[in-house]
Design a protein around this motif. Structure first.
Motif, short mmCIF file in Angstrom:
data_model
loop_
_atom_site.label_atom_id
_atom_site.label_comp_id
_atom_site.label_asym_id
_atom_site.label_seq_id
_atom_site.Cartn_x
_atom_site.Cartn_y
_atom_site.Cartn_z
N LEU A 90 -12.30 2.96 -4.94
CA LEU A 90 -12.12 2.37 -6.26
C LEU A 90 -13.30 1.50 -6.68
N GLU A 91 -14.20 1.23 -5.72
CA GLU A 91 -15.37 0.39 -5.93
C GLU A 91 -14.95 -1.02 -6.38
N ILE A 92 -13.97 -1.56 -5.64
CA ILE A 92 -13.49 -2.91 -5.88
C ILE A 92 -13.47 -3.65 -4.54
N ALA A 93 -13.33 -4.95 -4.60
CA ALA A 93 -13.26 -5.75 -3.38
C ALA A 93 -11.98 -5.44 -2.61
N PRO A 94 -12.03 -5.47 -1.28
CA PRO A 94 -10.82 -5.23 -0.49
C PRO A 94 -9.68 -6.18 -0.86
N THR A 95 -10.01 -7.43 -1.22
CA THR A 95 -8.94 -8.36 -1.60
C THR A 95 -8.26 -7.91 -2.89
N THR A 96 -9.01 -7.36 -3.82
CA THR A 96 -8.43 -6.85 -5.07
C THR A 96 -7.54 -5.66 -4.78
N ALA A 97 -8.03 -4.76 -3.93
CA ALA A 97 -7.21 -3.60 -3.55
C ALA A 97 -5.95 -4.05 -2.84
N SER A 98 -6.07 -5.03 -1.98
CA SER A 98 -4.91 -5.55 -1.25
C SER A 98 -3.88 -6.14 -2.20
N LEU A 99 -4.34 -6.86 -3.22
CA LEU A 99 -3.42 -7.43 -4.21
C LEU A 99 -2.70 -6.32 -4.98
N MET A 100 -3.43 -5.28 -5.37
CA MET A 100 -2.82 -4.16 -6.09
C MET A 100 -1.80 -3.45 -5.21
N VAL A 101 -2.16 -3.23 -3.95
CA VAL A 101 -1.25 -2.56 -3.01
C VAL A 101 0.00 -3.42 -2.80
N GLY A 102 -0.20 -4.73 -2.63
CA GLY A 102 0.94 -5.62 -2.45
C GLY A 102 1.88 -5.59 -3.65
N ASP A 103 1.31 -5.61 -4.85
CA ASP A 103 2.10 -5.57 -6.06
C ASP A 103 2.89 -4.26 -6.15
N LEU A 104 2.23 -3.14 -5.92
CA LEU A 104 2.90 -1.84 -5.99
C LEU A 104 3.90 -1.65 -4.85
N SER A 105 3.65 -2.27 -3.72
CA SER A 105 4.60 -2.20 -2.60
C SER A 105 5.88 -2.96 -2.94
N ARG A 106 5.72 -4.17 -3.51
CA ARG A 106 6.89 -4.96 -3.91
C ARG A 106 7.74 -4.23 -4.95
N GLN A 107 7.09 -3.40 -5.78
CA GLN A 107 7.82 -2.65 -6.80
C GLN A 107 8.41 -1.34 -6.26
N GLY A 108 8.13 -1.06 -4.98
CA GLY A 108 8.69 0.14 -4.37
C GLY A 108 7.92 1.41 -4.61
N VAL A 109 6.72 1.32 -5.19
CA VAL A 109 5.91 2.50 -5.47
C VAL A 109 5.14 2.94 -4.23
N LEU A 110 4.66 1.97 -3.47
CA LEU A 110 3.87 2.26 -2.27
C LEU A 110 4.60 1.81 -1.02
N ASP A 111 4.28 2.50 0.06
CA ASP A 111 4.75 2.10 1.39
C ASP A 111 3.54 1.68 2.21
N ARG A 112 3.75 0.70 3.08
CA ARG A 112 2.71 0.26 4.00
C ARG A 112 3.23 0.43 5.42
N ALA A 113 2.34 0.92 6.29
CA ALA A 113 2.71 1.11 7.70
C ALA A 113 1.52 0.71 8.57
N GLU A 114 1.83 0.36 9.81
CA GLU A 114 0.76 0.03 10.76
C GLU A 114 -0.06 1.27 11.07
N HIS A 115 -1.35 1.07 11.20
CA HIS A 115 -2.24 2.14 11.64
C HIS A 115 -1.91 2.43 13.10
N PRO A 116 -1.76 3.70 13.50
CA PRO A 116 -1.34 4.00 14.87
C PRO A 116 -2.34 3.55 15.94
N ASP A 117 -3.63 3.46 15.60
CA ASP A 117 -4.64 3.09 16.59
C ASP A 117 -5.06 1.63 16.52
N ASP A 118 -4.76 0.96 15.42
CA ASP A 118 -5.18 -0.42 15.24
C ASP A 118 -4.11 -1.14 14.41
#
Length: 149
Positions: free
Chosen positions: A67-95
């Motif tokens: 998206l050519e944005i800062a990771p913190t901006t992407a994280s905020l967008m992901v957090g917002d969409l996750s709270r709204q139930g649009v996105l899911d977040r899961a642990e990376h299997p290797d890290d």
């Protein structure tokens, strides 16, 4: 010396200055489907959702880079969409410190429907072009974006 057919640069600029507001206005007027209508989604979410829909789950840092944005901006967008139930977040299997982001399976058909109209229009516009012509259109739009910000 014969000139090539087509508009002059000045004519092209004029045509595009008249066309671009209509394209932007149409994009802004494309509402999310009813299944997503009560969520706070904006056009900026389209790119993030398009990457996840077309390319599959990825980390927040991968999304930020695309998206050519800062990771913190992407994280905020992901957090917002996750709270709204649009996105899911899961642990990376290797890290376990990294998070994999994906579209919620229940929301994926609605996200696909939201993006399908524009995707179909672009397909109609790009299909008759040669690969070189498609590259020219895409690169031209990228250069415009770089110089208009």
């Amino acid at each position: 010396m014969a000139t090539e057919p087509g508009p002059t640069v000045a004519d092209g600029v004029r045509e595009l200055l008249l066309l671009m507001p209509r394209l932007v206005g149409r994009a802004k007027r494309t509402p999310p489907p009813p299944e997503l209508g009560d969520l706070a989604l904006a056009p900026r979410h389209l790119s993030l959702l398009a990457y996840l829909l077309f390319d599959g789950p990825m980390t927040v840092n991968e999304l930020a880079a695309r998206l050519e944005i800062a990771p913190t901006t992407a994280s905020l967008m992901v957090g917002d969409l996750s709270r709204q139930g649009v996105l899911d977040r899961a642990e990376h299997p290797d890290d376990r410190r990294r998070t994999i982001v994906s579209i919620n399976a229940d929301k994926e058909p609605a996200v696909d429907a939201w993006l399908a109209r524009s995707a179909k229009a672009w397909q109609e516009a790009l299909t008759p072009l040669t690969p070189a012509e498609r590259a020219l259109v895409i690169n031209t739009l990228k250069v415009f974006e770089q110089h208009s910000s």
